[in-house]
Scaffold this active site. Structure first.
Site, PDB file in Angstrom:
ATOM      1  CG  ASP A 184      -0.245  -0.101   2.534  1.00  0.00           C
ATOM      2  OD1 ASP A 184       0.976  -0.383   2.541  1.00  0.00           O
ATOM      3  OD2 ASP A 184      -0.903   0.081   3.578  1.00  0.00           O
ATOM      4  CD  GLU A 267       9.991  -1.032  11.064  1.00  0.00           C
ATOM      5  OE1 GLU A 267       9.068  -0.487  10.440  1.00  0.00           O
ATOM      6  OE2 GLU A 267       9.947  -1.310  12.280  1.00  0.00           O
TER       7      GLU A 267
END
Length: 329
Positions: A184, A267
């Protein structure tokens, strides 16, 4: 005795008729030789111009990306493995289609699409088969125990997908770059050649992240000295998932590196597992002064209501409804 001297006439065609035959052939050969020499000269000029242009482009490309640590030498020029985590939902096909329309323009991409599902979604199978992009379609379902025990009330969605993609890359690739591209987001076509310059771990800004508008490394004199992000949260690497890339070589040198099932710290955990220091990060995108990827989240659509198809037998509505219902599993 006087002889009359005939003056040459230069009227059209007359001189040609009066010249000896051998002289006409000599002129023809001279013209042919001159033409060949001129053609050869033009070919040399064109070749020299092309070489000059190529050298100029190479220098320009290197300058535009900044003097990141070692980014201009030893960088990969091979495949960019784009790992996309996705799951069945009403917006899935539209999001993947939009991303595919970008990747279709990048010939050196290998698309690793990983679904969080028990079986592959048929609409995704069909989309990948017709898009013309090199791809692999995998399943990486989130373990039920992780879904039942969310971190901070958030399910670490996408972790199982990305770890599955990392395992596939380690098994099938020896060179190139890995990049996590959510379905997205919006990607500038210029991002992908930049990713090829990654030696170990490269970093770059991501737009539309948090109320600050951007998540980015802070770069000074070509080196990362800090991070600019709307939420630091005690992270060593407070970055967005779309803001870094890893070389396959460095990934294989750190075989245990994967993303933790810890929402908000995926992350950070992965980058720390790669054994890389902040000062070793390679800033791309003109020393992180350009935004080449945007965190454009698609508006969530409520699950479709089931339609009574009795009034639409033998019409296109039956097909359209069944097609859309595939995305609500």
């Amino acid at each position: 005795m006087k002889y009359a001297v005939q003056k040459p006439s230069w009227r059209h065609g007359e001189a040609r008729r009066k010249l000896p035959v051998p002289f006409s052939w000599l002129r023809f050969l001279l013209l042919l030789l001159c033409s060949l020499m001129l053609f050869h000269l033009l070919a040399l000029l064109v070749s020299a111009s092309g070489a000059s242009s190529g050298a100029s482009s190479s220098v320009s490309s290197g300058a535009s990306s900044g003097a990141s640590p070692g980014a201009s030498s030893g960088a990969s020029s091979g495949t960019v493995y784009v790992v996309t985590a996705t799951f069945p939902r009403p917006e899935q096909e539209a999001d993947l289609l939009r991303l595919a329309q970008t990747l279709m323009h990048v010939p050196f991409v290998h698309w690793v699409v990983v679904e969080d599902a028990k079986v592959k979604t048929q609409t995704v199978v069909e989309l990948l088969s017709r898009c013309g992009i090199r791809y692999v379609h995998l399943l990486g379902k989130l373990p039920e125990e992780m879904r039942a025990q969310p971190h901070w009330g958030r399910v670490p969605r996408g972790v199982s997908n990305r770890n599955t993609g990392l395992r596939w890359v380690r098994q099938h690739a020896t060179d190139g770059v890995v990049y996590f591209a959510d379905d997205d987001n919006t990607y500038d076509i210029r991002l992908f050649p930049e990713l090829q310059r990654t030696r170990r771990v490269s970093v770059f800004p991501v737009g539309l992240v948090s109320r600050q508008g951007v998540s980015s490394p802070v770069v000074k004199d070509g080196r990362v000295v800090a991070f600019f992000d709307g939420w630091i949260g005690g992270r060593k690497f407070p970055m967005d998932m779309a803001g870094f890339a890893v070389s396959v070589d460095w990934l294989r040198q750190n075989p245990e590196a994967e993303m933790p099932y810890k929402a908000g710290y995926e992350e950070d955990g992965f980058l720390k597992a790669l054994n890389i220091g902040r000062d070793e990060l390679e800033p791309l995108a003109n020393n992180c002064s350009q935004i080449l990827v945007w965190h454009t989240q698609t508006q969530k659509v409520e699950p479709f209501e089931r339609t009574n198809l009795a009034d639409f037998v033998d019409t296109n509505i039956v097909y359209l409804t069944k097609h859309l219902m595939q995305k609500t599993r």
